[in-house]
Write an enzyme that holds these catalytic residues in place. Sequence first.
Site, PDB file in Angstrom:
ATOM      1  N   PRO A  79     -53.241  38.691  53.228  1.00 47.88           N
ATOM      2  CA  PRO A  79     -54.288  38.503  54.224  1.00 47.88           C
ATOM      3  C   PRO A  79     -54.161  39.585  55.292  1.00 47.88           C
ATOM      4  CG  PRO A  79     -52.727  36.685  54.311  1.00 47.88           C
ATOM      5  CD  PRO A  79     -52.373  37.524  53.136  1.00 47.88           C
ATOM      6  N   GLU A  80     -55.175  40.420  55.368  1.00 50.97           N
ATOM      7  CA  GLU A  80     -55.172  41.501  56.345  1.00 50.97           C
ATOM      8  C   GLU A  80     -56.307  41.221  57.333  1.00 50.97           C
ATOM      9  OE1 GLU A  80     -54.854  45.291  54.276  1.00 50.97           O
ATOM     10  OE2 GLU A  80     -53.900  44.326  52.586  1.00 50.97           O
ATOM     11  N   ARG A  94     -45.502  31.177  49.493  1.00 49.98           N
ATOM     12  CA  ARG A  94     -44.273  31.969  49.559  1.00 49.98           C
ATOM     13  C   ARG A  94     -43.537  31.894  50.886  1.00 49.98           C
ATOM     14  NH1 ARG A  94     -45.469  37.395  45.951  1.00 49.98           N
ATOM     15  NH2 ARG A  94     -46.461  36.284  44.273  1.00 49.98           N
ATOM     16  N   ARG A 152     -47.923  61.885  64.597  1.00 49.16           N
ATOM     17  CA  ARG A 152     -46.865  61.349  63.741  1.00 49.16           C
ATOM     18  C   ARG A 152     -46.576  62.230  62.524  1.00 49.16           C
ATOM     19  NH1 ARG A 152     -46.350  55.849  64.622  1.00 49.16           N
ATOM     20  NH2 ARG A 152     -44.424  56.013  63.451  1.00 49.16           N
TER      21      ARG A 152
END
Length: 271
Positions: A2-3, A113, A152
């Site tokens: 689930p994002e 889970r 980055r």
Amino acid sequence: MPELPEVENTRRYLIESRVEGVQIVSATVTWGNSVKHPQLEDFVLDIQGETIQSIGRRGKYILLNLVSGRILVLHLGMTGGIRVQRRDQNPSDMVRHFFDLYDGRQIRFIDPRKFGHMWLVDDFQQVSHKMGPEPLEPTFTSNVLRQIVNARQIPIKALLLDQAAIAGIGNLYADEVLFLSGIYPGAIAADLSDSSIELLHRSILSTLARSISLYDVDRKALWPEPSFGLPNWTMKRIIGAPCIQCGNPMDMIKVRGRSSYYCPQCQLRTN
DNA sequence: AGTACGTCCTGATCGC
DNA sequence: TGCGATCAGGACGTAC
């Protein structure tokens, strides 16, 4: 898994279920490791009698803002999902936590889970201090993304997964947007060209928005319901499967230990 | 600043 | 056929 879109749709589901303004009369926690803060005993006791004022979201976190000012924070982990059901409706085995509502319903936290987590805090900062911008906020412009990316020296895939850089993107959406942008997952973020970042920005916005809209079109498309499927992924996440753009076989590399599916033809190493 | 790896979990899938 | 080993994955911690 689930994002951001799945969490956002779970937020909308909770609002449509009309839990705002409803009191939580008791809580049952069957898997104590899920409760991160504060102590488990306090968590169950403190939640009793709280009334839900509003439902928010930050990144992949669902925020149940309580009338007292405290926040019940839920993270679905990999397999977590939320359902609001009548108390007499048989729960599945995978329901780990129950919040009994005053009106006879329960908010049920399903989590096969057990990677999901819950907090009861005064301030969301207590859960997560460093979180990047919300990609669907209007302030998340391509200029903002460019500044994040330019700073980055890490693979762009790793950057997309870093919640402190950008909030809400997980492994599947990261692969999806990199595919749509034609960017190799292992490409060093700071090396990306302005045009690639522009494309990446558009891909992030369109992919997240499209996935959220699936639930707006069909209420059955709520995570983790498998029947409707999530977004119309452009890749099957199978090594050797034909790329939908060029037909050549897809491949997979590990970036920071995360499976990253990509098309070697469409996602060149130089961008 | 960045990388690697361990930890938490269970169910699906793989190899023998 | 059946069993044990491996892997997946979000977030965080530890070591380098």
